[in-house]
Scaffold this motif. Structure first.
Motif: not given
Ligand code: ADP
Ligand code: ZN
Length: 619
Positions: A479-488, A493-510
């Motif tokens: 739901q937070l992703l849908a609202l844009g209150a969390v970013g991706v 990584l050095d190994s060449g692998h990658s993964f998705d992390t969660l970040t705060l956005t402008e929409g997190s504040r309210p």
């Protein structure tokens, strides 16, 4: 009775016009130009087929139908011939003698309807033929099917469509009808401009598909959920399963086959021949499940697709609606079933963020994705939201999951704040961002290797959400992703692998400040609606038949399969399921009793009446 209505009764065996068909047909019969916007399954074909016959009977000659779908012309012409209408097609599948034969029949005035591909219509040779017909007053009507192909904005753009305006310039007195199931204004404007239809009357139908039941469930084990869905509700019925990638198509098709379901894969990576073969089998055989990427779809006018399933989320509501619209064209009950989960949201968001598109274009894509997410998370009527998206107001439908089983709602605001402050603190403490699994582990206070590695048990939010289940937290994150209150953010990584992390956005504040609440549907998967229909349930068309009726229906289907094979046509071209079910129910003993059954036109009664009675008596 009007000539159009007699044609509907006698030739097609249908009792009433559907929705706006009558108005469109009257307008075209009278010689007007028309632009018809009607959803898939709305009944567009009759809008030019009936005028073609009426005008032909009035001595006005042949109707030319421009269609981009060469693969389907054979079946469409076959359906007209079955109904006793003189029809033919011209396209690259014909050899030279066959082509000459059709051209001669056209010139001699023997055809009511001629289908042709757009690239054919604009050749000098074909134009010369049309000139001849026109000079004798024997060019009755020009129908342009799939008219959105003229638009550069759509995904079906066909440059040859742009040249079709030539027909109008050359034969300004010949009426034209253009048809499409694409609803948006940009495409519509392109059609009007590209085909010079400024003076055409516009016919816009409601885009509602009342017989389709929209259902969206939380994704847990998509394969197991899909198999359960098919086994419980659609065993032995035709359906389409849409997946995001070729790899997933292959996996899913294989898994369904292993579960004893007649599934076939379809994606752009398969050899053209195999793809064609799978499509043919889907159209011709009963009960094939096509597992496909969105490469599969346009021109599939199989009327008895009983379900469309999405095991991955599409990009936007336009795509979702177009794909689900392929279910239930025959008007009988059909399901649009989707599972979606946190990973879908993460993937789609990231694909947009990481794409090369300009920022303002990305904003449009995000907006479209958000609308789909809102639909998926909705606790009110799905159909109301879908139609609203296309600019139509409606009342709760009674035929979607939320209407049938209003979901329980819980307040996820507290959980949301705990998740957001964890994302914040983790980043502050460690200087990097983490993925969904780790964030949820911290909130739930789980003692994992990673938690220890980063000493995250020392965070003040460690374990503050012990009481929440993982599935609840997942729901909140979604739901937070849908609202844009969390970013991706994708981390390489050095190994060449990658993964998705969660970040705060402008929409997190309210949300953090408690100004914005988060309402969620209870995880519904456990409380999946107990459906009345079980594995042995009869197909949609035959649901109301008693036991003897079922037997007659099955015998009729077996007979139809034989006839279809002999004629090299899909079964539904001979008779629809609904027609067979009506025959089975009436249990007729004479040709007279077959009259008036929907789908039983005069020609079919003559050709098949006696055999049908024999099957009924023998069964
Ligand atoms: P579209 O091209 O708009 O997707 P079709 O022309 O293929 O739709 O029509 C969908 C189905 O509905 C077809 O099987 C057709 O025979 C049936 N149909 C269309 N009009 C009527 C009608 N007036 N009565 C009964 N069946 C109809
Ligand atoms: Zn509803």
């Amino acid at each position: 009775m009007s000539p159009a209505l007699s044609v509907l009764h006698d030739v097609f065996g249908y009792e009433h016009f559907r929705g706006p068909q009558e108005g469109i047909i009257d307008h075209v019969v009278a010689g007007g130009d028309a632009l018809v916007l009607m959803p898939t399954g709305g009944g567009k074909s009759l809008c030019y087929q009936v005028p073609a016959i009426v005008r032909r009977d009035a001595g006005r000659g042949v109707t030319i139908v421009v269609s981009p779908l060469i693969a389907l012309m054979h079946d469409q012409v076959g359906a007209l011939l079955e109904a006793g209408v003189e029809a033919a097609f011209l396209n690259s599948t014909l050899d030279w003698p066959q082509t000459l034969d059709v051209e001669q029949r056209l010139s001699r005035g023997e055809l009511t309807t001629l289908y042709a591909a757009p690239e054919r219509v604009t050749t000098d040779r074909f134009i010369a033929l049309l000139d001849g017909l026109h000079a004798r007053g024997q060019l009755s009507l020009i129908a342009i099917d799939e008219a959105h192909c003229v638009s550069q904005w759509g995904h079906d753009f066909r440059p040859e469509y742009r040249q079709l305006s030539l027909l109008h310039q050359r034969y300004p007195d010949v009426p034209r009808i253009a048809l499409t199931a694409t609803a948006d204004e940009l495409t519509r404007a392109d059609i009007v401009a590209g085909l010079q239809l400024q003076d055409a009357r516009l016919f816009i139908s409601s885009f509602d598909r009342p017989n389709i039941r929209y259902r969206i469930e939380e994704k847990k084990e998509p394969l197991a959920q899909l198999i359960r869905f098919i086994e419980r509700e659609h065993l032995g019925e035709a359906g389409v399963v849409y997946c995001q990638s070729r790899k997933r198509v292959e996996e899913m098709a294989k898994a369904l086959q292993d579960a004893g379901i007649s599934a076939l894969p379809y994606h752009a990576g398969l050899p053209a021949e195999l793809r064609q073969q799978h499509q043919d089998r889907f159209l011709r055989e009963d009960g094939i499940v096509m597992v496909a990427t969105i490469a599969f779809g346009m021109g599939i006018d199989k009327p008895d697709v009983r379900f469309v399933a999405h095991v991955d989320m599409p990009k936007n509501i336009e795509g979702y609606y177009q794909e689900t619209g392929r279910a239930g064209r025959d008007g009988l009950a059909a399901d649009a079933w989707m599972v979606y989960g946190l990973q879908d949201v993460v993937n789609q968001r990231r694909m947009i963020d990481d794409g090369d598109a300009a920022e303002e274009f990305k904003a449009v894509l995000r907006g479209k994705l958000d609308a789909l997410l809102a639909l998926a998370e909705a606790t009110d009527c799905r159909r109301v939201r879908l139609l609203q998206y296309f600019g139509e107001e409606s009342a709760p439908c009674g035929n979607c999951d939320n209407c049938l089983q209003p979901p329980a709602v819980w307040d996820g605001t507290d959980a949301a704040r705990k998740l957001l402050s964890t994302i914040y603190r983790v980043h502050q403490a460690s200087g990097i961002s983490f993925g969904t699994g780790h964030i949820m582990d911290i909130v739930r206070g789980k003692d994992t290797e990673k938690v220890r590695q980063f000493s995250h048990q020392q965070l003040s939010t460690f374990g503050v959400g012990k009481d929440y289940s993982e599935s609840q937290l997942r729901g909140v994150l979604r739901q937070l992703l849908a609202l844009g209150a969390v970013g991706v953010q994708r981390v390489l990584l050095d190994s060449g692998h990658s993964f998705d992390t969660l970040t705060l956005t402008e929409g997190s504040r309210p949300v953090l400040r408690g100004e914005q609440g988060v309402q969620l549907r209870e995880a519904t998967a456990q409380a999946a609606p107990k459906r009345a229909r079980r594995a042995a349930a009869p197909p949609a068309a035959a649901a109301n038949l008693d036991q003897n009726g079922q037997v007659r229906f099955i015998n009729l289907k077996a007979w139809r399969a034989e006839v279809a094979r002999e004629h090299n046509l899909p079964a539904y071209v001979i008779f629809h399921d609904a027609t067979l079910a009506a025959i089975a129910e009436r249990n007729p003993a004479s040709t007279q009793e077959l009259q008036g059954i929907s789908g039983m036109g005069a020609k079919k009664l003559e050709a098949y009446g006696a055999e049908v009675l024999r099957v009924i008596a023998g069964g």
